[in-house]
Scaffold this motif. Sequence first.
Motif, PDB file in Angstrom:
ATOM      1  N   SER A 134       0.844  -1.190   0.000  1.00  0.00           N
ATOM      2  CA  SER A 134       0.000   0.000   0.000  1.00  0.00           C
ATOM      3  C   SER A 134       0.886   1.248   0.000  1.00  0.00           C
ATOM      4  O   SER A 134       2.044   1.187   0.443  1.00  0.00           O
ATOM      5  N   PRO A 135       0.371   2.374  -0.465  1.00  0.00           N
ATOM      6  CA  PRO A 135       1.161   3.608  -0.429  1.00  0.00           C
ATOM      7  C   PRO A 135       1.142   4.227   0.962  1.00  0.00           C
ATOM      8  O   PRO A 135       0.304   3.871   1.805  1.00  0.00           O
ATOM      9  N   CYS A 136       2.059   5.150   1.198  1.00  0.00           N
ATOM     10  CA  CYS A 136       1.998   5.954   2.423  1.00  0.00           C
ATOM     11  C   CYS A 136       0.951   7.047   2.288  1.00  0.00           C
ATOM     12  O   CYS A 136       0.236   7.360   3.245  1.00  0.00           O
ATOM     13  N   VAL A 137       0.868   7.609   1.094  1.00  0.00           N
ATOM     14  CA  VAL A 137      -0.070   8.696   0.822  1.00  0.00           C
ATOM     15  C   VAL A 137      -0.670   8.481  -0.553  1.00  0.00           C
ATOM     16  O   VAL A 137       0.029   8.064  -1.484  1.00  0.00           O
ATOM     17  N   MET A 138      -1.954   8.756  -0.689  1.00  0.00           N
ATOM     18  CA  MET A 138      -2.616   8.738  -1.990  1.00  0.00           C
ATOM     19  C   MET A 138      -3.141  10.141  -2.283  1.00  0.00           C
ATOM     20  O   MET A 138      -3.789  10.757  -1.434  1.00  0.00           O
ATOM     21  N   ILE A 139      -2.856  10.635  -3.486  1.00  0.00           N
ATOM     22  CA  ILE A 139      -3.258  11.981  -3.886  1.00  0.00           C
ATOM     23  C   ILE A 139      -4.073  11.890  -5.159  1.00  0.00           C
ATOM     24  O   ILE A 139      -3.666  11.217  -6.117  1.00  0.00           O
ATOM     25  N   VAL A 157      -4.871   4.316   4.620  1.00  0.00           N
ATOM     26  CA  VAL A 157      -3.891   5.123   3.895  1.00  0.00           C
ATOM     27  C   VAL A 157      -4.264   6.603   3.959  1.00  0.00           C
ATOM     28  O   VAL A 157      -5.429   6.967   3.794  1.00  0.00           O
ATOM     29  N   GLU A 158      -3.264   7.445   4.190  1.00  0.00           N
ATOM     30  CA  GLU A 158      -3.497   8.893   4.194  1.00  0.00           C
ATOM     31  C   GLU A 158      -3.945   9.340   2.811  1.00  0.00           C
ATOM     32  O   GLU A 158      -3.383   8.914   1.798  1.00  0.00           O
ATOM     33  N   TYR A 159      -4.948  10.219   2.780  1.00  0.00           N
ATOM     34  CA  TYR A 159      -5.554  10.589   1.498  1.00  0.00           C
ATOM     35  C   TYR A 159      -5.650  12.107   1.380  1.00  0.00           C
ATOM     36  O   TYR A 159      -6.076  12.787   2.314  1.00  0.00           O
TER      37      TYR A 159
END
Length: 238
Positions: A134-139, A157-159
């Motif tokens: 998984s990513p650390c952050v999704m933008i 996940v932080e979004y």
Amino acid sequence: MTRLARDPLYRRHRFTAAVIAYAVWLYFRFPLSLRMVEDMLAARGVIVSHQTVRLWAEKFGRHFANDIHKRSAGRLGDIWHLDEVVITIAGKKNWLWRAVDQHGFVLDVLAQSRRNAKAAKRLMRKLLKGQRRSPCVMITDKLRSYGAAKREIMPGVEYRSHMGLNNPAENSHQPIRRRERIMKRFKPVQQLQRFVSIHDPIANLFQIPRHDISSANHRELRGAAMQMWSEIAHLQVA
């Protein structure tokens, strides 16, 4: 004179590995049509039809792209930028969904007929399977479908949903836009998916930053990319 053994990948092909790999490299590395590649090969004394170039691009390009993808799986950035762009095919809107990391390397692409939460979920599931993490952050941009899909697929996940932060994903559409003009639009959506799934891994291999590095470093990185291409294309004979 000793005759070099033919690599099994190129068995039953009249032309050498160097010629085939060069044609595939030209087609996916630069915004060229099949007929342009045909002409460039002819200028070097290699007479093949553009249909042959197309077959080489589909067969060998797929093999090369898969190899690049295996080598890069789990090694790309941990900040994912997701975006979608409309591609009109036969008068009907389709959507090319794309994910890139913070350095602009393409993580995955998916051509779909819908622009909704279900389509966003399909992209995210494909990303998790391909990247194995998984990513650390999704933008993303302001499309609400991303938020709905993310809450179900990657709730921890932080979004961030912000147009100004998503430039890497938006800029990554440009090579496909240029190719779309060269090809006078993609035909079936399956052709679009086939092309981008081969094009983008090869583009990743040759993506070399041109800012903030010296000319010597740029030459070194380009040489390393060409060396890896030779390995992937089986151009080195032991």
